[in-house]
Design an enzyme around this catalytic site. Structure first.
Site, PDB file in Angstrom:
ATOM      1  N   ASP A 148      41.785  33.101  41.111  1.00 40.69           N
ATOM      2  CA  ASP A 148      41.873  34.136  40.074  1.00 40.69           C
ATOM      3  C   ASP A 148      43.239  34.146  39.402  1.00 40.69           C
ATOM      4  OD1 ASP A 148      39.375  35.482  39.853  1.00 40.69           O
ATOM      5  OD2 ASP A 148      39.697  36.390  41.802  1.00 40.69           O
TER       6      ASP A 148
ATOM      7  N   TYR B  76      39.795  44.569  36.966  1.00 39.43           N
ATOM      8  CA  TYR B  76      40.597  43.400  37.300  1.00 39.43           C
ATOM      9  C   TYR B  76      40.837  42.602  36.025  1.00 39.43           C
ATOM     10  CZ  TYR B  76      39.738  44.095  42.310  1.00 39.43           C
ATOM     11  OH  TYR B  76      39.703  44.617  43.590  1.00 39.43           O
TER      12      TYR B  76
ATOM     13  N   ARG C  29      28.516  43.184  40.897  1.00 37.27           N
ATOM     14  CA  ARG C  29      29.158  44.451  41.205  1.00 37.27           C
ATOM     15  C   ARG C  29      29.108  45.387  39.994  1.00 37.27           C
ATOM     16  NH1 ARG C  29      34.768  41.978  43.271  1.00 37.27           N
ATOM     17  NH2 ARG C  29      34.168  40.487  41.642  1.00 37.27           N
TER      18      ARG C  29
ATOM     19  N   HIS D  28      43.782  39.738  35.921  1.00 40.10           N
ATOM     20  CA  HIS D  28      44.322  38.423  36.291  1.00 40.10           C
ATOM     21  C   HIS D  28      44.806  37.658  35.055  1.00 40.10           C
ATOM     22  CE1 HIS D  28      42.969  38.976  40.423  1.00 40.10           C
ATOM     23  NE2 HIS D  28      41.772  39.274  39.983  1.00 40.10           N
TER      24      HIS D  28
ATOM     25  N   LYS E  54      35.158  43.012  36.649  1.00 38.92           N
ATOM     26  CA  LYS E  54      35.806  41.762  36.253  1.00 38.92           C
ATOM     27  C   LYS E  54      36.418  41.879  34.866  1.00 38.92           C
ATOM     28  CE  LYS E  54      36.332  38.592  38.126  1.00 38.92           C
ATOM     29  NZ  LYS E  54      37.546  38.335  38.982  1.00 38.92           N
TER      30      LYS E  54
ATOM     31  N   GLU F  47      44.660  44.762  40.077  1.00 50.40           N
ATOM     32  CA  GLU F  47      45.411  43.910  40.995  1.00 50.40           C
ATOM     33  C   GLU F  47      46.912  44.150  40.978  1.00 50.40           C
ATOM     34  OE1 GLU F  47      45.081  41.406  37.194  1.00 50.40           O
ATOM     35  OE2 GLU F  47      43.791  42.760  38.337  1.00 50.40           O
TER      36      GLU F  47
END
Length: 371
Positions: free
Chosen positions: A270, A94, A15, A96, A75, A118
């Site tokens: 995740d 993101y 991505r 996490h 990511k 998130e």
């Protein structure tokens, strides 16, 4: 503002933080965008596509990180990327962090402003930047689980929907949120027996209204979880506590009593996973076996369908990118409490309560940094 889009370097992550269409919008709003060469190759977008959208193509990630005020990724930054972050630089991606204390502590040390997709919230509730990837992951969970049930992949050799005269597979889904609902839709469509467990009666009512008798709903107490997991051919872990580590709903002893050749797809990986036996895997090596149970715990599942995922994600993130670039992070976060909820780490402080609790670090209210 100068916006940077590096190429993703996590294993089998295809991505990209901004599509050419998103770049064009940012340029139209008066911003400059630097895109690392081949950043969009995984979704079928060439450097020429980005150049036509108004981006400047740069050769190395170091140029992106050194020259840009706002870094837009997909990511969490890998170790080499974290080393390039500088104090006050804004990272939007993101993260996490609850499941990755090393990353959390390094981001604190770097002094960057780290906003996590998130934990950004929506006016009507929910997590708008997590939702599109949760939709993808929920649907992929059934796809992946069905493949893993094949004997060649280590499964028990069961066809998800069965055939006339043969009972279909039993799919148990832990969680009735976005992931669980999309997983249920795919499993029902495949003809499986489907059971969904959740602690929210309202969430179970929504599923009942949508699927009727095609889905069995159960309240997720310990007895119900254990009973259903032990009967399941495929279990999908679809639980989420925003910003916090996922609750461990299934212990090692229960996994040891599951059917041999059963499959676990832990979408919650995740955030640490909801099975005690779960550990992150990659698209390169997606599965492993514990006590005869196949575990699929890929930490970036939507990366496997990168084109669909990147465009779905960009549709959700672009308004926030434009707000951050147009107003600066302080003004944008001060004006929008939902974007402010996305602040995880800023200027050496942990500014999200669930993240601070998970990392064992002091919590600082984000409002104290916005003046």
């Amino acid at each position: 503002m100068l916006i940077g889009v590096p190429r993703e370097i996590k294993v089998h992550e295809y991505r990209v933080g901004m599509t050419p269409a998103s770049v064009r919008e940012a340029v139209a709003h008066g911003h400059a965008v630097w895109v690392e060469r081949a950043a969009g190759a995984g979704i079928g977008c060439t450097d020429d596509d980005y150049a036509r959208a108004g981006a400047r193509i740069v050769d190395a990630p170091a140029e992106v990180f050194a020259g840009c005020d706002l870094i837009v990724k997909v990511k969490e930054p890998q170790a080499a990327e974290r080393a390039m972050l500088r104090p006050g630089q804004v990272l939007f991606t993101y993260l996490h962090l609850a499941a990755d204390p090393l990353q959390g502590r390094e981001l604190v040390a770097r002094g960057a402003v780290c906003i996590a997709y998130e934990t950004v919230t929506a006016p009507g509730g929910g997590l708008p930047l997590l939702a599109p990837m949760s939709e993808v992951a929920g649907r992929m969970a059934i796809q992946a689980g069905a493949a893993c049930l094949e004997r060649e992949r280590g499964g028990m050799g069961v066809l998800l929907g069965g055939v006339p005269g043969v009972v279909p597979a039993r799919v148990v889904i832990l969680g009735a949120g976005t992931v669980g609902t999309n997983a249920a839709a795919m499993a029902v469509g495949a003809g499986a027996q489907v059971v969904v467990l959740d602690r929210s009666i309202d969430a179970l009512r929504r599923l009942d209204a949508r699927f009727g008798a095609r889905v069995i709903t159960r309240h997720a107490d310990r007895d119900a979880i254990e009973q259903e997991v032990l009967q399941a051919d495929l279990v999908v872990g679809a639980v989420l506590v925003p910003g916090a580590a996922a609750p461990r709903l299934v212990g090692r002893e229960t996994v040891a009593r599951m059917k041999r050749g059963a499959v676990v797809v832990d979408v919650a990986i995740d955030q640490g996973g909801c099975f005690e036996t779960s550990r992150p895997t990659t698209h390169a090596e997606p599965t492993y076996v514990v006590d005869g149970v196949v575990h699929y715990c890929v930490a970036n599942m939507p990366g496997g369908v990168a084109r669909t995922s990147a465009y779905a994600l960009n549709h959700a993130t672009l308004p926030f990118v434009l707000a951050l670039a147009g107003q600066g992070w302080r003004a944008a976060a001060a004006a929008d409490p939902h974007l402010r909820a996305g602040l995880n780490v800023a200027l050496g402080k942990v500014v999200h309560p669930a993240v601070a609790d998970a990392l064992g670090l002091p919590y600082v209210p984000p409002e104290t940094l916005l003046a």
